[in-house]
Write an enzyme that holds these catalytic residues in place. Structure first.
Site, short mmCIF file in Angstrom:
data_model
loop_
_atom_site.label_atom_id
_atom_site.label_comp_id
_atom_site.label_asym_id
_atom_site.label_seq_id
_atom_site.Cartn_x
_atom_site.Cartn_y
_atom_site.Cartn_z
CG ASN A 7 -1.85 1.12 1.31
OD1 ASN A 7 -1.77 2.05 0.49
ND2 ASN A 7 -2.75 1.09 2.26
NE ARG A 100 -6.01 1.98 -0.52
CZ ARG A 100 -5.98 3.14 0.11
NH1 ARG A 100 -4.90 3.53 0.73
NH2 ARG A 100 -7.02 3.92 0.10
CG HIS A 190 -12.66 4.32 2.62
ND1 HIS A 190 -13.31 5.35 3.24
CD2 HIS A 190 -11.33 4.51 2.85
CE1 HIS A 190 -12.42 6.13 3.84
NE2 HIS A 190 -11.21 5.65 3.60
CG HIS A 218 -13.41 3.05 6.38
ND1 HIS A 218 -12.66 1.89 6.28
CD2 HIS A 218 -12.53 4.03 6.68
CE1 HIS A 218 -11.39 2.18 6.50
NE2 HIS A 218 -11.29 3.48 6.74
NE ARG A 251 -9.45 13.31 3.14
CZ ARG A 251 -9.42 12.01 2.86
NH1 ARG A 251 -10.31 11.49 2.04
NH2 ARG A 251 -8.50 11.23 3.38
CD GLU A 397 -8.72 -0.78 3.57
OE1 GLU A 397 -8.95 0.01 2.65
OE2 GLU A 397 -8.25 -0.42 4.66
#
Ligand code: AMP
Length: 415
Positions: A7, A100, A190, A218, A251, A397
């Site tokens: 990742n 990923r 996600h 999530h 964010r 993940e």
């Protein structure tokens, strides 16, 4: 098969080594062998490696110039005497690599083995994810250089799970030709996390995929919510980029697009500066003026009764509840709500605050069960007479990326 899962972020590379194959997947007996992180690539990097068989941990700092050197360091450590892994002694014992990849656009809608054509398609998606895809590609190029082109590599996309969202949910109500010309639409992110926890929910409860209507939450530094109808992603809160939707660490999530021009006029910001404000200085950090870290905010609210820390938590939970209401209506009812991510998995306080406002449609919490579900535990916390099941399911993940890599090699499609 030993799968290296990578990742790769803009200044970090996370990895896991997972032993898995079709038989182990079937038995849910895949084995995590090692994991680690190289952070702050480009300066004095922080390196953390861990062997899962023994629990041994290795920490150091060293200057690491770029992603290629970081991936090289990881691979050299995996096969080293220092790591001393039982089943991996040379490069030949790493059988494939799963990456990923954040954005697969409209064409890369499931996990796929990499070849030159697929890599070109990922490169074509850079304009949709200018911060993420270039970093992911650096990991892919580094593996090609280190192993040679013969190594099997798969890409698992954050966007792929959401390719089933219907057009009336993924289109923005702006002139249609802008979608045609530039592919401006909701993609969602996600996806691997939402897909994993939905799969776990079905497995634990032994329900067929088509029979589940779920809301998955999530909640981490980045936050998104997904409406999963009959086992498929039906709507999600992140949009063309990961900025839309819930309130996140830094964010803003949803806001009125007219604010952009207003800010450029009032404050003299450039468009890039406004985007930076919405991405990096908003959310929990922006409201509280203190931190983007939910743990610290809760401590500030408790210890100092900080008004803006409390407000940030309130706004965060309110936005989640609003989306749960919207998605419950959109799906015509739900069977369960699953919490995951750093906040979803660890904060009984936030779970309680989110669920408190949901009693109108029969959500009832078991307070004790909720309190006992932190620090990586998986379990149910709805009361026995709740109409909607409430679950905490830690996301994984990396496991799904390793499994998809095996499935790509064995040519089995799964979404
Ligand atoms: P992630 O991005 O999934 O690693 O999640 C990071 C977020 O989870 C940060 O806001 C952390 O403060 C939050 N988090 C982790 N542990 C806790 C906890 N015990 N209580 C509240 N928030 C937590």
């Amino acid at each position: 098969m030993n799968i290296l899962v990578l990742n790769t972020g803009s200044s970090s590379v996370k990895f896991q080594v997972i032993e898995t194959n079709l038989e182990l997947i079937e038995k849910n007996a895949d084995r995590k062998i090692a994991s680690g992180l190289i952070d702050r690539i480009g300066s004095e990097s922080i390196i953390t490696f861990r062997v899962h068989e023994t629990g041994a941990a290795f920490k150091q700092t060293a200057p690491i110039r770029d992603h290629k050197i970081a991936v090289d360091k990881i691979i050299k450590w995996i096969v080293s005497k220092e790591a001393n892994l039982n089943t991996i002694k040379s490069l030949n014992d790493i059988h494939a690599v799963g990456h990923r990849v954040v954005h697969g656009g409209e064409t890369l809608t499931s996990s796929v083995l990499l070849d030159d054509a697929v890599i070109r398609e990922i490169e074509d998606c850079i304009e949709l994810a200018p911060l993420h895809n270039p970093a992911n590609l650096k990991g892919i190029y580094a593996v090609q250089e280190i192993f040679g082109k013969g190594i099997k590599q798969a890409a698992v996309f954050d966007t792929a799970f959401h390719h089933t969202i219907p057009d009336y949910a993924y289109l923005y109500a702006i002139p249609y030709q802008l979608y045609r010309r530039y592919k401006i639409r909701r993609y969602g992110f996600h996806g691997t996390s939402h897909r994993y926890v939905a799969y776990r929910y079905r497995t634990i409860n032994q329900i067929a995929k088509e029979k589940v209507n779920l809301i998955t939450l999530h909640l981490g530094n980045g936050c998104s919510i997904c409406a999963i109808k009959n086992g498929k992603s039906f709507d999600t809160s992140m949009g063309m980029t990961p900025l839309e939707g819930l309130v996140m660490g830094t964010r803003s999530g949803d806001l009125d697009p007219a604010i952009i021009q207003f800010l450029t006029l009032k404050e003299g910001y450039s468009l890039a500066e406004v985007e930076t404000i919405f991405n990096k200085q908003s959310g929990l950090l922006g409201i509280s003026g203190l931190t983007n870290d939910m743990r610290e905010l809760i401590a500030e609210a408790d210890e100092h009764d900080d008004r803006r820390a409390k407000l940030a938590i309130e706004i965060f939970c309110y936005r989640v509840r609003k989306y749960i209401g919207a998605y419950t209506a959109a799906m015509g009812g739900i069977d369960g709500i699953v919490f995951t991510g750093g906040i979803g998995e660890n904060s009984d306080r936030i779970r309680q605050k989110v669920c408190e406002g949901l009693d109108w449609f029969g959500v009832k919490m078991d307070q004790n069960a909720n309190k006992n579900l932190n620090a990586g535990k998986e379990g149910k916390f709805s009361a026995s007479d709740s109409k909607v099941a409430l679950w905490v399911i830690p996301t994984n993940e990396e496991l799904l990326i390793a499994r998809d890599t095996v499935r790509c090699i064995e040519k089995i499609t799964k979404n």
